[in-house]
Design an enzyme around this catalytic site. Sequence first.
Site, short mmCIF file in Angstrom:
data_model
loop_
_atom_site.label_atom_id
_atom_site.label_comp_id
_atom_site.label_asym_id
_atom_site.label_seq_id
_atom_site.Cartn_x
_atom_site.Cartn_y
_atom_site.Cartn_z
N HIS A 65 19.97 36.61 -12.08
CA HIS A 65 19.63 37.23 -10.98
C HIS A 65 20.17 37.84 -9.84
CE1 HIS A 65 19.49 33.44 -9.27
NE2 HIS A 65 18.24 34.17 -8.45
N HIS A 67 20.49 37.85 -6.85
CA HIS A 67 20.16 37.25 -5.12
C HIS A 67 21.96 37.44 -5.38
CE1 HIS A 67 16.16 35.73 -4.85
NE2 HIS A 67 16.20 36.48 -4.73
N ASP A 69 23.63 35.17 -3.56
CA ASP A 69 24.39 33.59 -3.62
C ASP A 69 25.05 33.59 -5.51
OD1 ASP A 69 21.43 33.22 -4.40
OD2 ASP A 69 21.71 31.26 -4.60
N HIS A 70 23.80 34.39 -6.11
CA HIS A 70 24.35 34.50 -7.69
C HIS A 70 25.48 35.70 -8.06
CE1 HIS A 70 21.51 31.66 -8.97
NE2 HIS A 70 21.33 31.71 -7.47
N HIS A 123 10.57 33.50 -9.86
CA HIS A 123 11.71 33.37 -8.68
C HIS A 123 12.00 35.48 -8.43
CE1 HIS A 123 14.89 31.95 -6.44
NE2 HIS A 123 15.44 33.22 -7.04
N ASP A 140 17.93 29.97 -11.09
CA ASP A 140 17.12 29.86 -10.15
C ASP A 140 15.29 29.64 -10.34
OD1 ASP A 140 19.53 29.31 -8.29
OD2 ASP A 140 18.47 30.91 -7.13
N HIS A 178 20.93 24.83 -8.51
CA HIS A 178 21.24 24.72 -7.07
C HIS A 178 21.35 23.12 -7.49
CE1 HIS A 178 20.82 28.38 -3.98
NE2 HIS A 178 20.48 28.93 -5.50
FE FE Z 1 19.70 30.48 -6.08
ZN ZN Z 2 17.62 32.91 -6.38
#
Ligand code: FE
Ligand code: ZN
Length: 267
Positions: A65, A67, A69-70, A123, A140, A178
Amino acid sequence: MARTRRGSAMLEASPVRAFSDNYLWLIRAPLEPKAAVVVDPGDARPVETALHDEGLELRAILVTHHHADHVGGVAALAERHGAAVFGPARERMPCPARLLDDGDTVSLADLGLEFHVMAVPGHTLGHIAYHGHGALFCGDTLFSAGCGRLFEGTAAQMHESLQRIAALPDETRIFCAHEYTLSNLRFAAAVEPGNADVLETLESVRVLRGRNAITLPSTLGRERRFNPFLRCEVPAVRAAAEARAGSTLHGPADVFAVLRAWKDGFR
Ligand code: FE
Ligand code: ZN
């Protein structure tokens, strides 16, 4: 399915730590010992370090996805290594990518890797998961003892996505993005104080986290025993959600919605 030289089909994947609690999973190619695939590289640097330390060549990048942090390291890694990028068709990718939707297959035949794509909205709306070789890379969506927050989708969408994941075999290894297991289990214990699997896992995970050890991958069979978000049909979980809501709930999707909102405010 491709088999390794040791005759086992179990996928080899190791965690690369990033930020405060992300795991970027580095998958070893069963057919090429020097080749690797990374899932959700939010940061390029720790991936470069791992590749260098282990003498691996990065051949492909799988994204679940959009985001940061990905995807934060995707463009740099793709450019430096010439790695093929795969990502969700319904989300914005940071660089050109092969766009995937539900039912698609990622076939890396020369590496001995193949993954089936599952749409798992909730998410984010375009979130996908990669399933293959008895492993699920779910970003996530599903966490050990928990699930992702609803940033874009509805509780009904996330519940449906988790139901699809729950239809996979018990032995499916779950690679989450995570390390949230300990706080998730604290919540699980609030929901089901009488569930011995929750309490035992909480104790063992406390020990692991006390020495900063990873709690993943999990398996779907384990998650079914202690993850409240996969237990919405269980009478004790339903009763806890009804007590929280102060009203009768009419089905597992309603139980899920109450649990998710309860968890959002849980400390
Ligand atoms: Fe994440
Ligand atoms: Zn995420």
